[in-house]
Write an enzyme that holds these catalytic residues in place. Structure first.
Site, PDB file in Angstrom:
ATOM      1  N   LYS A   1       1.993  -3.794   6.765  1.00  0.00           N
ATOM      2  CA  LYS A   1       2.392  -3.821   5.347  1.00  0.00           C
ATOM      3  C   LYS A   1       3.896  -3.596   5.218  1.00  0.00           C
ATOM      4  O   LYS A   1       4.575  -4.268   4.437  1.00  0.00           O
ATOM      5  CB  LYS A   1       1.626  -2.737   4.562  1.00  0.00           C
TER       6      LYS A   1
ATOM      7  N   TYR B   1      -2.060  -1.327  10.921  1.00  0.00           N
ATOM      8  CA  TYR B   1      -2.286  -1.791   9.548  1.00  0.00           C
ATOM      9  C   TYR B   1      -1.097  -1.413   8.666  1.00  0.00           C
ATOM     10  O   TYR B   1      -0.503  -2.264   7.987  1.00  0.00           O
ATOM     11  CB  TYR B   1      -3.593  -1.200   8.972  1.00  0.00           C
TER      12      TYR B   1
ATOM     13  N   SER C   1       0.839  -1.200   0.000  1.00  0.00           N
ATOM     14  CA  SER C   1       0.000   0.000   0.000  1.00  0.00           C
ATOM     15  C   SER C   1       0.869   1.242   0.000  1.00  0.00           C
ATOM     16  O   SER C   1       1.980   1.246   0.569  1.00  0.00           O
ATOM     17  CB  SER C   1      -0.853  -0.027   1.276  1.00  0.00           C
TER      18      SER C   1
HETATM   19  P1  NAD Z   1     -10.988  -7.284   1.236  1.00  0.00           P
HETATM   20  O1  NAD Z   1     -11.206  -7.281   2.695  1.00  0.00           O
HETATM   21  O2  NAD Z   1     -12.148  -7.075   0.346  1.00  0.00           O
HETATM   22  O3  NAD Z   1     -10.248  -8.622   0.807  1.00  0.00           O
HETATM   23  C1  NAD Z   1      -9.378  -9.333   1.657  1.00  0.00           C
HETATM   24  C2  NAD Z   1      -9.833 -10.781   1.643  1.00  0.00           C
HETATM   25  O4  NAD Z   1      -8.976 -11.532   2.507  1.00  0.00           O
HETATM   26  C3  NAD Z   1     -11.257 -10.968   2.156  1.00  0.00           C
HETATM   27  O5  NAD Z   1     -11.993 -11.739   1.233  1.00  0.00           O
HETATM   28  C4  NAD Z   1     -11.097 -11.680   3.492  1.00  0.00           C
HETATM   29  O6  NAD Z   1     -12.166 -12.538   3.766  1.00  0.00           O
HETATM   30  C5  NAD Z   1      -9.785 -12.426   3.255  1.00  0.00           C
HETATM   31  N1  NAD Z   1      -9.067 -12.746   4.492  1.00  0.00           N
HETATM   32  C6  NAD Z   1      -8.820 -11.939   5.546  1.00  0.00           C
HETATM   33  N2  NAD Z   1      -8.143 -12.601   6.503  1.00  0.00           N
HETATM   34  C7  NAD Z   1      -7.928 -13.854   6.020  1.00  0.00           C
HETATM   35  C8  NAD Z   1      -7.285 -15.000   6.515  1.00  0.00           C
HETATM   36  N3  NAD Z   1      -6.712 -15.009   7.732  1.00  0.00           N
HETATM   37  N4  NAD Z   1      -7.246 -16.112   5.760  1.00  0.00           N
HETATM   38  C9  NAD Z   1      -7.825 -16.133   4.544  1.00  0.00           C
HETATM   39  N5  NAD Z   1      -8.467 -15.083   4.010  1.00  0.00           N
HETATM   40  C10 NAD Z   1      -8.514 -13.948   4.748  1.00  0.00           C
HETATM   41  O7  NAD Z   1      -9.841  -6.201   0.943  1.00  0.00           O
HETATM   42  P2  NAD Z   1      -9.294  -5.641  -0.451  1.00  0.00           P
HETATM   43  O8  NAD Z   1      -9.639  -4.206  -0.527  1.00  0.00           O
HETATM   44  O9  NAD Z   1      -9.668  -6.549  -1.561  1.00  0.00           O
HETATM   45  O10 NAD Z   1      -7.738  -5.724  -0.167  1.00  0.00           O
HETATM   46  C11 NAD Z   1      -6.948  -6.797  -0.599  1.00  0.00           C
HETATM   47  C12 NAD Z   1      -5.510  -6.579  -0.151  1.00  0.00           C
HETATM   48  O11 NAD Z   1      -5.050  -5.329  -0.664  1.00  0.00           O
HETATM   49  C13 NAD Z   1      -5.368  -6.502   1.368  1.00  0.00           C
HETATM   50  O12 NAD Z   1      -4.141  -7.129   1.724  1.00  0.00           O
HETATM   51  C14 NAD Z   1      -5.277  -5.016   1.631  1.00  0.00           C
HETATM   52  O13 NAD Z   1      -4.562  -4.725   2.802  1.00  0.00           O
HETATM   53  C15 NAD Z   1      -4.538  -4.536   0.383  1.00  0.00           C
HETATM   54  N6  NAD Z   1      -4.783  -3.120   0.083  1.00  0.00           N
HETATM   55  C16 NAD Z   1      -6.073  -2.673  -0.066  1.00  0.00           C
HETATM   56  C17 NAD Z   1      -6.315  -1.325  -0.316  1.00  0.00           C
HETATM   57  C18 NAD Z   1      -7.733  -0.801  -0.433  1.00  0.00           C
HETATM   58  O14 NAD Z   1      -7.920   0.419  -0.324  1.00  0.00           O
HETATM   59  N7  NAD Z   1      -8.731  -1.621  -0.683  1.00  0.00           N
HETATM   60  C19 NAD Z   1      -5.237  -0.444  -0.452  1.00  0.00           C
HETATM   61  C20 NAD Z   1      -3.933  -0.936  -0.314  1.00  0.00           C
HETATM   62  C21 NAD Z   1      -3.730  -2.287  -0.053  1.00  0.00           C
END
Ligand code: NAD
Ligand code: UDP
Length: 338
Positions: free
Chosen positions: A153, A149, A124
């Site tokens: 990362k 958080y 991120s």
């Molecule tokens: P999201 O919550 O929609 O997706 C994350 C998925 O991981 C979910 O389906 C959740 O059920 C699953 N999950 C969580 N803990 C778990 C575990 N212990 N075992 C198995 N599955 C698990 O989030 P997203 O927005 O799709 O983000 C995906 C990745 O991108 C994350 O790592 C997040 O930190 C990173 N990210 C997201 C953003 C954003 O703004 N959306 C920005 C930067 C980075």
């Protein structure tokens, strides 16, 4: 080629699973559905006519990971699984470090044991902290994240860097996302946050659809053109394409590689709100509130490294992003639950 997508039922993971299937990859999803539902994967199947194999389970479960690698000849892993709510991470640091940090370490251990060394990690822009100048380049120093958080990362990035130094067989992509928004243009996949959303776009769209009363604009006294915070919003479908390009780029190229995934353009909260109002054809009530703690004034990417090295560039503009968000939200006011 078979790809393990952890967190593949989530917002970004499901859009990337769709892109992988459309490109002819086989996909195994591992997700514990703690922040998603398998309805997202049914939507994927409805759109492309192909399906991923969904395995419900935890990325911290080493025995399960070992079974997955034994039963499927996985070529590479896209690692999305994690917890992502900044405020919650302050209240529940152990959960965040366990899932995001221990989960990533366990995954890498299982990968190494299975001889799989190709990994794309969801990082991120938060790892940059508060940079002194814009746009943000990959060679800028990382900052000191203000919450667990962001720390998680940065820790995982550092673990992966050490890993690639210690074991030259690893090929790792660190993808630093800016602000993913938008939805698939079918209107049948999108962001479905549980509870009251923290992020700007889901909040605006829930106000527009009538589920929430008004948007709080967090601060109008930042040193930006209109005083509201500026971010680099990127369409989730462009982001998904970026993952495919990164996956291809690290094939046969070892070491660790960092790419910003953003558009290179910054938009203020008020610009996003006005664009959304145009897309939904009605005013979205808002009230200016004090700044939110931990927020920075502005953040946008220098996206030229990804363009040069991956041949990837975001193609969808702000109006596309808000139009697609509105199509999803108005088709599915209660998300995937309906
Ligand atoms: P999201 O919550 O929609 O997706 C994350 C998925 O991981 C979910 O389906 C959740 O059920 C699953 N999950 C969580 N803990 C778990 C575990 N212990 N075992 C198995 N599955 C698990 O989030 P997203 O927005 O799709 O983000 C995906 C990745 O991108 C994350 O790592 C997040 O930190 C990173 N990210 C997201 C953003 C954003 O703004 N959306 C920005 C930067 C980075
Ligand atoms: N924001 C806002 N009201 C909200 C949510 C967010 O004004 O209800 C602002 C926030 O202050 C920031 C921008 O919108 O300037 C993007 O915030 P978001 O939480 O979506 O992403 P962040 O960049 O903080 O990860």
């Amino acid at each position: 080629m078979k790809i393990l997508v952890t967190g593949g039922a989530g917002y970004i993971g499901s859009h990337t699973t769709l892109a992988l299937l459309e490109a002819g990859y086989e996909v195994v999803v591992l997700d514990n559905l703690c922040n998603s539902s398998d309805a997202a994967l049914h939507a994927v199947e409805g759109i492309c006519g192909k399906s991923a194999l969904m395995i419900r389970g935890d990325v911290c479960d080493r025995a399960l990971l070992d079974r997955i690698f034994q039963q499927h000849s996985i070529d590479a892993v896209l690692h999305f699984a994690g917890l992502k709510a900044v405020g919650e991470s302050v209240r529940k640091p152990l959960e965040y470090y366990e899932t995001n940090v221990s989960g990533s370490i366990t995954l890498c251990q299982a990968m190494a044991a299975a001889g799989v060394f190709r990994l794309v990690f969801s990082s991120s822009a938060t790892v940059y902290g508060e940079p002194e100048q814009m746009p943000i380049r990959e060679d800028f120093p990382t900052g000191i994240p203000t919450n667990p958080y962001g720390q998680s990362k940065l820790i995982v990035e550092n673990v992966l860097r050490d890993l690639s130094q210690a074991e030259p067989r690893w090929s790792i992509a660190l993808l630093r996302y800016f602000n993913p928004i938008g939805a698939h243009d079918s209107g049948h996949m999108g962001e479905d946050p549980s509870g009251i959303p923290n992020n700007l776009l889901p909040y605006i769209s829930q106000v527009a659809v009538g589920s929430l009363q008004e948007l709080s604009v967090f601060g109008d006294d930042y040193p930006t053109a209109d005083g509201t915070g500026v971010r680099d919003y990127i369409h989730v479908v462009d982001l998904a394409d970026g993952h495919l390009k990164a996956l291809q780029a690290i094939d046969g190229r070892t070491g660790i590689h960092t790419w910003n995934l953003g558009t290179g353009d910054g938009y203020s909260v008020m610009q996003v709100l006005r664009a959304f109002e145009q897309a939904c054809g009605k005013p979205v009530p808002f009230r200016v509130m004090p700044r939110r703690s931990g927020d920075i004034a502005e953040s946008w990417a220098d996206a030229s490294k990804a363009e040069k090295e991956l041949g990837w560039k975001a193609t969808r503009n702000l109006q596309d992003m808000v139009t697609d968000t509105w199509r999803w939200q108005s088709n599915h006011p209660n998300g995937y639950l309906e």
